[in-house]
Design a protein around this motif. Structure first.
Motif, PDB file in Angstrom:
ATOM      1  N   ARG A   1      53.243  27.557  64.966  1.00  0.00           N
ATOM      2  CA  ARG A   1      54.339  27.934  64.078  1.00  0.00           C
ATOM      3  C   ARG A   1      55.425  26.862  63.978  1.00  0.00           C
ATOM      4  NH1 ARG A   1      54.530  33.468  62.811  1.00  0.00           N
ATOM      5  NH2 ARG A   1      56.687  33.156  62.167  1.00  0.00           N
ATOM      6  N   CYS A   2      55.590  26.063  65.038  1.00  0.00           N
ATOM      7  CA  CYS A   2      56.688  25.089  65.062  1.00  0.00           C
ATOM      8  C   CYS A   2      56.553  24.085  63.918  1.00  0.00           C
ATOM      9  CB  CYS A   2      56.710  24.362  66.397  1.00  0.00           C
ATOM     10  SG  CYS A   2      58.059  23.174  66.562  1.00  0.00           S
ATOM     11  N   VAL A   3      57.634  23.877  63.177  1.00  0.00           N
ATOM     12  CA  VAL A   3      57.624  22.969  62.028  1.00  0.00           C
ATOM     13  C   VAL A   3      58.373  21.666  62.314  1.00  0.00           C
ATOM     14  CG1 VAL A   3      57.384  24.834  60.367  1.00  0.00           C
ATOM     15  CG2 VAL A   3      59.677  24.085  61.035  1.00  0.00           C
ATOM     16  N   GLY A   4      58.835  21.485  63.548  1.00  0.00           N
ATOM     17  CA  GLY A   4      59.496  20.237  63.909  1.00  0.00           C
ATOM     18  C   GLY A   4      60.852  20.036  63.283  1.00  0.00           C
ATOM     19  N   CYS A   5      61.547  21.107  62.968  1.00  0.00           N
ATOM     20  CA  CYS A   5      62.827  20.991  62.260  1.00  0.00           C
ATOM     21  C   CYS A   5      63.966  20.529  63.162  1.00  0.00           C
ATOM     22  CB  CYS A   5      63.179  22.322  61.613  1.00  0.00           C
ATOM     23  SG  CYS A   5      63.529  23.655  62.790  1.00  0.00           S
ATOM     24  N   GLN A   6      63.789  20.636  64.487  1.00  0.00           N
ATOM     25  CA  GLN A   6      64.796  20.232  65.467  1.00  0.00           C
ATOM     26  C   GLN A   6      66.013  21.150  65.495  1.00  0.00           C
ATOM     27  OE1 GLN A   6      64.343  17.642  67.594  1.00  0.00           O
ATOM     28  NE2 GLN A   6      62.581  16.622  66.666  1.00  0.00           N
ATOM     29  N   THR A   7      65.895  22.332  64.885  1.00  0.00           N
ATOM     30  CA  THR A   7      67.020  23.264  64.936  1.00  0.00           C
ATOM     31  C   THR A   7      67.307  23.695  66.365  1.00  0.00           C
ATOM     32  OG1 THR A   7      66.491  24.079  62.725  1.00  0.00           O
ATOM     33  CG2 THR A   7      67.915  25.458  64.062  1.00  0.00           C
ATOM     34  N   CYS A   8      66.273  23.837  67.179  1.00  0.00           N
ATOM     35  CA  CYS A   8      66.477  24.212  68.579  1.00  0.00           C
ATOM     36  C   CYS A   8      67.256  23.125  69.317  1.00  0.00           C
ATOM     37  CB  CYS A   8      65.144  24.493  69.261  1.00  0.00           C
ATOM     38  SG  CYS A   8      63.969  23.110  69.247  1.00  0.00           S
ATOM     39  N   THR A   9      66.955  21.867  68.996  1.00  0.00           N
ATOM     40  CA  THR A   9      67.662  20.749  69.613  1.00  0.00           C
ATOM     41  C   THR A   9      69.138  20.767  69.237  1.00  0.00           C
ATOM     42  OG1 THR A   9      65.663  19.393  69.550  1.00  0.00           O
ATOM     43  CG2 THR A   9      67.757  18.238  69.800  1.00  0.00           C
ATOM     44  N   ALA A  10      69.405  20.977  67.953  1.00  0.00           N
ATOM     45  CA  ALA A  10      70.787  21.012  67.472  1.00  0.00           C
ATOM     46  C   ALA A  10      71.539  22.193  68.062  1.00  0.00           C
ATOM     47  CB  ALA A  10      70.806  21.066  65.952  1.00  0.00           C
ATOM     48  N   SER A  11      70.865  23.338  68.140  1.00  0.00           N
ATOM     49  CA  SER A  11      71.511  24.528  68.680  1.00  0.00           C
ATOM     50  C   SER A  11      71.858  24.354  70.151  1.00  0.00           C
ATOM     51  CB  SER A  11      70.584  25.738  68.505  1.00  0.00           C
ATOM     52  OG  SER A  11      71.151  26.893  69.093  1.00  0.00           O
ATOM     53  N   CYS A  12      70.939  23.759  70.895  1.00  0.00           N
ATOM     54  CA  CYS A  12      71.191  23.501  72.310  1.00  0.00           C
ATOM     55  C   CYS A  12      72.374  22.564  72.491  1.00  0.00           C
ATOM     56  CB  CYS A  12      69.936  22.921  72.952  1.00  0.00           C
ATOM     57  SG  CYS A  12      70.157  22.397  74.671  1.00  0.00           S
ATOM     58  N   LYS A  13      72.393  21.505  71.694  1.00  0.00           N
ATOM     59  CA  LYS A  13      73.475  20.530  71.807  1.00  0.00           C
ATOM     60  C   LYS A  13      74.821  21.155  71.431  1.00  0.00           C
ATOM     61  CE  LYS A  13      72.665  16.278  71.367  1.00  0.00           C
ATOM     62  NZ  LYS A  13      73.266  15.786  72.657  1.00  0.00           N
ATOM     63  N   HIS A  14      74.826  21.979  70.397  1.00  0.00           N
ATOM     64  CA  HIS A  14      76.053  22.646  69.980  1.00  0.00           C
ATOM     65  C   HIS A  14      76.536  23.623  71.050  1.00  0.00           C
ATOM     66  CE1 HIS A  14      78.987  24.501  67.271  1.00  0.00           C
ATOM     67  NE2 HIS A  14      78.519  25.671  67.673  1.00  0.00           N
ATOM     68  N   THR A  15      75.601  24.355  71.650  1.00  0.00           N
ATOM     69  CA  THR A  15      75.951  25.373  72.634  1.00  0.00           C
ATOM     70  C   THR A  15      76.445  24.764  73.941  1.00  0.00           C
ATOM     71  OG1 THR A  15      74.365  26.928  71.693  1.00  0.00           O
ATOM     72  CG2 THR A  15      75.068  27.341  73.963  1.00  0.00           C
ATOM     73  N   ASN A  16      75.829  23.660  74.351  1.00  0.00           N
ATOM     74  CA  ASN A  16      76.134  23.098  75.661  1.00  0.00           C
ATOM     75  C   ASN A  16      76.984  21.830  75.617  1.00  0.00           C
ATOM     76  OD1 ASN A  16      74.409  24.875  77.511  1.00  0.00           O
ATOM     77  ND2 ASN A  16      72.924  24.236  75.973  1.00  0.00           N
ATOM     78  N   ALA A  17      77.251  21.327  74.399  1.00  0.00           N
ATOM     79  CA  ALA A  17      78.095  20.136  74.231  1.00  0.00           C
ATOM     80  C   ALA A  17      77.623  18.993  75.123  1.00  0.00           C
ATOM     81  CB  ALA A  17      79.557  20.472  74.523  1.00  0.00           C
ATOM     82  N   THR A  18      76.333  18.722  75.069  1.00  0.00           N
ATOM     83  CA  THR A  18      75.809  17.593  75.828  1.00  0.00           C
ATOM     84  C   THR A  18      76.159  16.278  75.126  1.00  0.00           C
ATOM     85  OG1 THR A  18      73.687  17.836  74.676  1.00  0.00           O
ATOM     86  CG2 THR A  18      73.915  18.918  76.824  1.00  0.00           C
ATOM     87  N   PRO A  19      76.220  15.176  75.877  1.00  0.00           N
ATOM     88  CA  PRO A  19      76.537  13.878  75.267  1.00  0.00           C
ATOM     89  C   PRO A  19      75.499  13.486  74.217  1.00  0.00           C
ATOM     90  CG  PRO A  19      76.743  13.782  77.657  1.00  0.00           C
ATOM     91  CD  PRO A  19      76.094  15.093  77.340  1.00  0.00           C
ATOM     92  N   PRO A  20      75.843  12.599  73.300  1.00  0.00           N
ATOM     93  CA  PRO A  20      74.936  12.223  72.216  1.00  0.00           C
ATOM     94  C   PRO A  20      73.576  11.737  72.697  1.00  0.00           C
ATOM     95  CG  PRO A  20      77.135  11.383  71.779  1.00  0.00           C
ATOM     96  CD  PRO A  20      77.172  11.949  73.158  1.00  0.00           C
ATOM     97  N   GLU A  21      73.534  11.047  73.830  1.00  0.00           N
ATOM     98  CA  GLU A  21      72.274  10.464  74.287  1.00  0.00           C
ATOM     99  C   GLU A  21      71.410  11.447  75.088  1.00  0.00           C
ATOM    100  OE1 GLU A  21      75.153   9.732  77.717  1.00  0.00           O
ATOM    101  OE2 GLU A  21      75.219   9.877  75.529  1.00  0.00           O
ATOM    102  N   ILE A  22      71.901  12.647  75.317  1.00  0.00           N
ATOM    103  CA  ILE A  22      71.186  13.614  76.150  1.00  0.00           C
ATOM    104  C   ILE A  22      70.787  14.835  75.337  1.00  0.00           C
ATOM    105  CG2 ILE A  22      71.449  15.235  78.072  1.00  0.00           C
ATOM    106  CD1 ILE A  22      73.103  13.136  79.487  1.00  0.00           C
ATOM    107  N   GLN A  23      69.519  15.178  75.401  1.00  0.00           N
ATOM    108  CA  GLN A  23      69.001  16.363  74.715  1.00  0.00           C
ATOM    109  C   GLN A  23      68.243  17.215  75.719  1.00  0.00           C
ATOM    110  OE1 GLN A  23      66.575  14.823  71.531  1.00  0.00           O
ATOM    111  NE2 GLN A  23      68.317  14.460  70.193  1.00  0.00           N
ATOM    112  N   TRP A  24      68.806  18.342  76.069  1.00  0.00           N
ATOM    113  CA  TRP A  24      68.109  19.247  76.986  1.00  0.00           C
ATOM    114  C   TRP A  24      66.866  19.842  76.330  1.00  0.00           C
ATOM    115  CZ3 TRP A  24      72.631  22.609  79.352  1.00  0.00           C
ATOM    116  CH2 TRP A  24      73.439  21.776  80.145  1.00  0.00           C
ATOM    117  N   ARG A  25      66.934  20.076  75.041  1.00  0.00           N
ATOM    118  CA  ARG A  25      65.774  20.574  74.306  1.00  0.00           C
ATOM    119  C   ARG A  25      65.362  19.524  73.276  1.00  0.00           C
ATOM    120  NH1 ARG A  25      63.520  23.036  76.138  1.00  0.00           N
ATOM    121  NH2 ARG A  25      64.143  25.220  76.117  1.00  0.00           N
TER     122      ARG A  25
END
Length: 222
Positions: free
Chosen positions: A12-36
């Motif tokens: 089902r995953c379409v590679g939209c990276q919405t999960c990545t953006a949501s994680c970054k928005h929620t956790n305010a990680t630095p630009p170079e770090i992506q938890w998801r």
């Protein structure tokens, strides 16, 4: 006893990276770090080739190598299976980063913001955690949301307020979170009804991240 896990449906995953953006928005990680993160892979052999997108991050292993090498006992594990980091105990040695077979741990030495030259964005002002500087950091499965939900009679994986941000944000409903020990949970049902695998099971880590995958072979049979 509960064990919270994530199921990613690669069909089902379409590679939209919405999960990545949501994680970054929620956790305010630095630009170079992506938890998801979402890997973009090419699978199969010509002419049966296709792109597959694979969400990755901390696997919240039942037997986490990162915890065993930690000299300060900063990395621990909750009764519900979530692997944690105590920022007050972490000495930033990086042993856990080397030991993690999933490359899911990070370290930020200096504070950084999303846009250089501009003031910090609202989510950074609200959610940045200065304790995460110079120590190990990683995906927490939004443990704060899980704890809030349990304290307020909500069900993680069912009620959005008690569910990790990445799963809430997924536009393809490819990410599903829940208690794998609950026979009535959605994650339990998905694993019972579909083919799945886990990354590096041969290492004995017993990861808490499952991938549903029919694969190229099933397409050829069809």
């Amino acid at each position: 006893m509960s064990r919270y896990v994530m199921v990613a449906d690669l069909n089902r995953c379409v590679g939209c990276q919405t999960c990545t953006a949501s994680c970054k928005h929620t956790n305010a990680t630095p630009p170079e770090i992506q938890w998801r993160k979402v890997l973009d892979l090419e699978v199969g052999e010509y002419p049966n080739v296709r792109r597959t997108f694979v969400p990755v991050g901390c696997q919240h292993c039942a037997d986490p190598p990162c915890m065993h090498v930690c000299p300060s006992t900063a990395t621990g594990q909750r009764d519900d299976g979530l692997v944690t980091i105590d920022y007050d105990l972490c000495i930033g040695c990086g042993y856990c980063m080397v030991a993690c077979p999933y490359q899911a741990r990070y370290k930020a030495v200096e504070p950084a913001k999303a846009y250089t030259g501009l003031r910090r964005m609202l989510h950074e002002l609200k959610r940045e955690d200065p304790r995460r500087l110079k120590v190990a950091q990683k995906c927490t499965f939004c443990s704060d949301r899980i704890d809030y939900g349990l304290e307020n009679d909500l069900t993680p994986g069912v009620d959005p307020e008690a569910t990790p941000a990445c799963a809430n944000a997924c536009i393809a409903e490819a990410l599903v979170f829940g208690d794998v020990e609950d026979p009535d949970s959605r994650v339990n049902q998905l694993l019972a009804e579909n083919k799945w695998f886990r990354m590096h099971e041969e290492l004995g880590t017993d990861p808490g991240f499952y991938y549903l995958w029919e694969g190229i072979d099933s397409e050829e049979e069809a």
